[in-house]
Design a protein around this motif. Structure first.
Motif, short mmCIF file in Angstrom:
data_model
loop_
_atom_site.label_atom_id
_atom_site.label_comp_id
_atom_site.label_asym_id
_atom_site.label_seq_id
_atom_site.Cartn_x
_atom_site.Cartn_y
_atom_site.Cartn_z
N LEU A 174 1.89 -0.53 -10.10
CA LEU A 174 1.64 0.68 -9.31
C LEU A 174 2.88 1.55 -9.17
O LEU A 174 2.78 2.75 -8.91
CB LEU A 174 1.11 0.28 -7.92
CG LEU A 174 -0.26 -0.41 -7.91
CD1 LEU A 174 -0.61 -0.86 -6.50
CD2 LEU A 174 -1.34 0.51 -8.45
N ASN A 226 0.80 -1.22 0.00
CA ASN A 226 0.00 0.00 0.00
C ASN A 226 0.84 1.27 0.00
O ASN A 226 0.29 2.37 -0.13
CB ASN A 226 -0.95 0.01 1.20
CG ASN A 226 -2.12 -0.94 1.00
OD1 ASN A 226 -2.65 -1.05 -0.11
ND2 ASN A 226 -2.51 -1.65 2.04
N SER A 271 1.85 5.10 -7.00
CA SER A 271 0.53 5.52 -7.46
C SER A 271 -0.39 5.94 -6.31
O SER A 271 -1.50 6.41 -6.55
CB SER A 271 -0.14 4.39 -8.25
OG SER A 271 0.63 4.05 -9.39
N ILE A 294 -2.10 4.17 -4.21
CA ILE A 294 -3.35 3.40 -4.27
C ILE A 294 -3.38 2.39 -3.13
O ILE A 294 -2.39 1.70 -2.88
CB ILE A 294 -3.49 2.68 -5.63
CG1 ILE A 294 -3.85 3.70 -6.72
CG2 ILE A 294 -4.54 1.58 -5.58
CD1 ILE A 294 -4.02 3.10 -8.09
#
Length: 318
Positions: free
Chosen positions: A124, A93, A97, A99
């Protein structure tokens, strides 16, 4: 380590011990070539351990296989990879990005029952995946995955191709681009001045820092990450009134030193650098958003809305 190549955990295990024993040496050839070119790796499979601890195949004994290798040079090469090429476990996490993976599913496009967290992390972070060639689907130059999420009680999906490396042959174009970017980033950092830099109008730099960023000991990933951090500081200081503001606005981890560290004169001296205006000054606050234990020490002026960058390098003694 956003720029590291990410282990695709879904590409293991091999279907059988026999298949593993036929192909595992090719995987270590790839790792050895990557090590020789200072490529860094990461993983998000919730497991920790060196390359000899991966689940290569059911009932496969890695140490038994390694000890049975008669070629002494080959055995030393594999041992060198295991001892010096790291693949740290990261939090999926925390990605470029920004996200939260909990809001999505990332699945293999042709097998929607197979979650592909490593491939998701590579995507990501705009990076590449590292796959073990245990199946033809993992030998491709890019691997199709699908991102699935629910919104307004409806299922949505986005198809994604993740650049993939599973052989020395596939590694070569990656290395070519990698070396080109390394040279570009090194040249950019080498062009910085103490102050008056067009891209960093709110930053100044000590001569110690400018010398450090030309060091041959820095890795390509250091250059890329350092530039991103400097850009964040340059923007964040404008709206910051204290260290907490600066950390929040820059999305960086910024902390001071412990009382025990600041109470030790010898350790304090390690944090003293020559500020271009103030002279010899303690740079206590430091940024931790780097791999391999590196730190960036800074001194912010919240009235003048500027930050002086004093030091970049390995974690100073505490």
């Amino acid at each position: 380590m956003f720029d590291a190549v990410v282990l695709n955990e879904a590409s293991l295990p091999f279907y059988s011990v026999e298949d593993c024993e036929k192909n595992i040496e090719f995987f270590f050839d790839l790792l050895h070539e990557a090590k020789n070119n200072n490529i860094q790796f990461s993983r998000v499979d919730d497991l920790e351990g060196d390359w000899n601890h991966l689940n290569y195949a059911h009932n496969f004994n890695f140490n038994k296989w390694l000890n049975a290798i008669e070629d002494r040079d080959r055995k030393l090469q594999i041992k060198s990879v295991i001892s010096s090429l790291k693949c740290p476990l990261l939090d999926i996490n925390i990605n470029k990005s920004d996200i939260n993976i909990d809001d999505f599913l990332f699945l293999h496009d042709s097998n929607r029952d197979l979650a592909v967290l490593g491939l998701a992390f590579a995507h990501l972070n705009h990076s590449h995946s590292l796959s073990i060639a245990s199946d033809p689907c993992w030998r491709q130059g890019s691997i199709p995955i699908v991102k699935v999420w629910y919104e307004a009680d409806k299922e949505h999906e986005e198809k994604i191709d993740v650049p993939n490396i599973s052989s020395v042959y596939q590694l070569q174009p990656f290395l070519t681009a990698f070396k080109s970017l390394r040279q570009k980033n090194r040249a950019y950092l080498s062009s910085l001045k103490v102050d008056g830099n067009e891209d960093f109008k709110n930053l100044s730099f000590t001569k110690s820092f400018l010398k450090a960023v030309t060091s041959s000991s820095l890795q390509p990933v250091d250059f890329r990450r350092l530039i991103i951090v400097l850009e964040s500081l340059n923007l964040a200081i404008i709206n910051s009134s204290n260290t907490v503001d600066l950390a929040n606005h820059s999305s960086l981890t910024i902390t001071g030193e412990s009382e025990s560290t600041m109470g030790n004169k010898s350790l304090v001296m390690l944090r003293r650098f020559k500020h271009p205006v103030l002279g010899n000054t303690i740079f206590e606050d430091h940024i931790k958003n780097f791999g391999n234990g590196k730190r960036l020490h800074i001194l912010a002026d919240y009235d003048d809305k500027t930050v002086c960058v004093g030091y970049f390098g390995n974690h100073l003694d505490t």
